[in-house]
Design an enzyme around this catalytic site. Structure first.
Site, PDB file in Angstrom:
ATOM      1  CB  SER A 148      -0.838  -0.088   1.531  1.00 35.77           C
ATOM      2  OG  SER A 148      -1.538   1.323   1.265  1.00 35.77           O
ATOM      3  CE1 TYR A 163      -3.907  -1.970   4.806  1.00 33.13           C
ATOM      4  CE2 TYR A 163      -3.042   0.227   4.493  1.00 33.13           C
ATOM      5  CZ  TYR A 163      -3.642  -0.994   3.987  1.00 33.13           C
ATOM      6  OH  TYR A 163      -3.978  -1.160   2.687  1.00 33.13           O
TER       7      TYR A 163
HETATM    8  N1  LIG Z   1      -8.393  -0.244  -2.028  1.00 31.81           N
HETATM    9  C1  LIG Z   1      -7.392   0.625  -1.823  1.00 31.81           C
HETATM   10  O1  LIG Z   1      -7.336   1.827  -2.079  1.00 31.81           O
HETATM   11  C2  LIG Z   1      -6.025  -0.093  -1.481  1.00 31.81           C
HETATM   12  C3  LIG Z   1      -5.053   0.823  -1.152  1.00 31.81           C
HETATM   13  C4  LIG Z   1      -3.800  -0.009  -0.592  1.00 31.81           C
HETATM   14  C5  LIG Z   1      -3.795  -1.134  -0.599  1.00 31.81           C
HETATM   15  N2  LIG Z   1      -4.834  -1.983  -0.811  1.00 31.81           N
HETATM   16  C6  LIG Z   1      -4.512  -3.494  -0.633  1.00 31.81           C
HETATM   17  O2  LIG Z   1      -4.959  -4.023  -1.660  1.00 31.81           O
HETATM   18  C7  LIG Z   1      -5.760  -5.258  -1.145  1.00 31.81           C
HETATM   19  C8  LIG Z   1      -6.920  -5.532  -1.693  1.00 31.81           C
HETATM   20  O3  LIG Z   1      -7.734  -4.616  -0.955  1.00 31.81           O
HETATM   21  P1  LIG Z   1      -9.210  -4.214  -1.518  1.00 31.81           P
HETATM   22  O4  LIG Z   1      -9.263  -2.782  -1.474  1.00 31.81           O
HETATM   23  O5  LIG Z   1      -9.490  -4.935  -2.687  1.00 31.81           O
HETATM   24  O6  LIG Z   1     -10.025  -5.104  -0.104  1.00 31.81           O
HETATM   25  P2  LIG Z   1     -11.294  -5.749  -0.129  1.00 31.81           P
HETATM   26  O7  LIG Z   1     -11.554  -5.622   1.351  1.00 31.81           O
HETATM   27  O8  LIG Z   1     -12.308  -5.263  -1.105  1.00 31.81           O
HETATM   28  O9  LIG Z   1     -10.806  -7.091  -0.090  1.00 31.81           O
HETATM   29  C9  LIG Z   1     -10.055  -7.839   0.793  1.00 31.81           C
HETATM   30  C10 LIG Z   1     -10.221  -9.357   0.623  1.00 31.81           C
HETATM   31  O10 LIG Z   1      -9.612 -10.158   1.498  1.00 31.81           O
HETATM   32  C11 LIG Z   1     -10.290 -11.282   2.292  1.00 31.81           C
HETATM   33  N3  LIG Z   1      -9.680 -11.313   3.413  1.00 31.81           N
HETATM   34  C12 LIG Z   1      -9.620 -11.022   4.799  1.00 31.81           C
HETATM   35  N4  LIG Z   1      -8.840 -11.540   5.560  1.00 31.81           N
HETATM   36  C13 LIG Z   1      -8.658 -12.714   5.076  1.00 31.81           C
HETATM   37  C14 LIG Z   1      -8.103 -13.823   5.523  1.00 31.81           C
HETATM   38  N5  LIG Z   1      -7.753 -14.083   6.746  1.00 31.81           N
HETATM   39  N6  LIG Z   1      -7.805 -14.891   4.612  1.00 31.81           N
HETATM   40  C15 LIG Z   1      -8.274 -14.786   3.453  1.00 31.81           C
HETATM   41  N7  LIG Z   1      -8.833 -13.749   2.826  1.00 31.81           N
HETATM   42  C16 LIG Z   1      -9.058 -12.699   3.620  1.00 31.81           C
HETATM   43  C17 LIG Z   1     -11.626 -10.317   2.396  1.00 31.81           C
HETATM   44  O11 LIG Z   1     -12.554 -11.235   2.680  1.00 31.81           O
HETATM   45  C18 LIG Z   1     -11.574  -9.680   1.162  1.00 31.81           C
HETATM   46  O12 LIG Z   1     -12.461 -10.464  -0.045  1.00 31.81           O
HETATM   47  C19 LIG Z   1      -5.354  -5.456   0.289  1.00 31.81           C
HETATM   48  O13 LIG Z   1      -4.166  -6.097   0.780  1.00 31.81           O
HETATM   49  C20 LIG Z   1      -5.317  -3.797   0.625  1.00 31.81           C
HETATM   50  O14 LIG Z   1      -4.446  -3.630   1.707  1.00 31.81           O
HETATM   51  C21 LIG Z   1      -6.040  -1.506  -1.115  1.00 31.81           C
END
Ligand SMILES: NC(=O)c1ccc[n+]([C@@H]2O[C@H](COP(=O)([O-])OP(=O)(O)OC[C@H]3O[C@@H](n4cnc5c(N)ncnc54)[C@H](O)[C@@H]3O)[C@@H](O)[C@H]2O)c1
Length: 256
Positions: A148, A163
């Site tokens: 991130s 985080y």
């Molecule tokens: N959306 C953003 O702007 C953003 C920014 C920076 C980083 N990220 C990173 O990108 C990745 C995806 O984020 P997103 O926005 O799609 O989030 P999201 O919440 O839509 O998806 C995350 C998924 O991880 C699954 N999950 C959570 N705990 C789990 C576990 N213990 N075992 C298996 N699955 C598990 C959830 O059920 C969910 O489907 C994450 O690692 C997040 O930290 C996202």
């Protein structure tokens, strides 16, 4: 067809608005045999993804789902064993599972700290450790771990210190894998998104969202598919000489 018949595992693919789901979809469109892992996986999620594929890709799509809690090493090993039994090997792993909390530093309770680190860092470690022997045995493979921009700039958008620390750990972990396993033909890279329109942004008040978006050079949030595109590049042969790299998908919000 950049991933024709490649076996691609996408963790965190259970949220239809998420980056993992969009990655699974894009990979299936590019001919991959996709295995979606998530703690919340069920048959309806896989069926929904298949139904959303363009007609050509849908006809030949090989998409499966496995319920897997990545904080459990046993769950990860069992999932990987099942995939190898089914498909023979694994070409690519994308770790997109994650959880976020924006709690200020001095208010973070121990159990919240542990949960964030357990999912984001230990979970990523567990899956990488489970998949690497399979990739080493075949002398090739590509791992893409989602970190991130919080790790690069010190939180400040959605995630708190725990985080940002967990995502900083993902960068160190991935770079180490790149160094240790490069000689064995395995690449490992990092995608650093910011402000991608998924459930992770749901809690942001409208005013705050407006302020953040105005400060982004591209003046908007990103789509999950745009983050998935970065994963596709790193997973495919187009990224064949790229390892240990960090690819920003942030609309220019953190240029460094
Ligand atoms: N959306 C953003 O702007 C953003 C920014 C920076 C980083 N990220 C990173 O990108 C990745 C995806 O984020 P997103 O926005 O799609 O989030 P999201 O919440 O839509 O998806 C995350 C998924 O991880 C699954 N999950 C959570 N705990 C789990 C576990 N213990 N075992 C298996 N699955 C598990 C959830 O059920 C969910 O489907 C994450 O690692 C997040 O930290 C996202």
């Amino acid at each position: 067809m950049m991933l024709k018949d490649k076996v691609c595992v996408v963790a965190g693919a259970g949220s239809p608005r998420g980056i993992g789901y969009a990655t699974a979809q894009l990979f299936a469109e590019h001919g991959a045999k996709v295995v979606m892992l998530d703690i919340a996986m069920d048959a309806g999620i896989v069926d929904g993804l298949k139904a959303a594929l363009p007609a050509g890709a849908a006809r030949d799509a090989d998409v499966r789902g496995i319920r897997c809690d990545i904080t459990s090493l046993q769950d990860c090993r069992r999932a990987v064993e099942g995939i190898v039994t089914q498909h023979g090997s694994i070409d690519c792993l994308v770790n997109s599972a994650g959880v976020v909390r924006g709690t200020p530093m001095l208010s973070i309770e121990e159990d919240e700290y542990e949960r964030i680190l357990e999912v984001n860092l230990k979970g990523t470690f567990n899956l990488c450790q489970s998949v690497l022997p399979v990739m080493v045995a075949r002398g090739s493979g590509s791992i893409v771990n989602l970190s991130s921009s919080a790790a690069q700039r010190g939180g400040g958008l959605v995630g708190g210190a725990h985080y940002a620390a967990s995502k900083g750990g993902v960068i160190g972990l991935t770079r180490t894998i790149a160094r240790e396993f490069g000689p064995k033909g395995v690449r490992a890279n990092i995608v650093c998104p910011a402000m991608i329109e998924t459930a992770m942004l749901d809690g942001l008040p409208d005013e705050r969202m407006k302020d953040i978006l105005e400060a982004i050079p591209l003046q908007r949030a990103g789509s999950p598919r745009e983050a998935a595109g970065a994963c596709l590049f790193l997973a495919s042969d187009l990224g064949g000489f790229v390892t240990g790299a960090t690819l920003d998908v942030n609309g220019g919000s953190h240029i460094h």
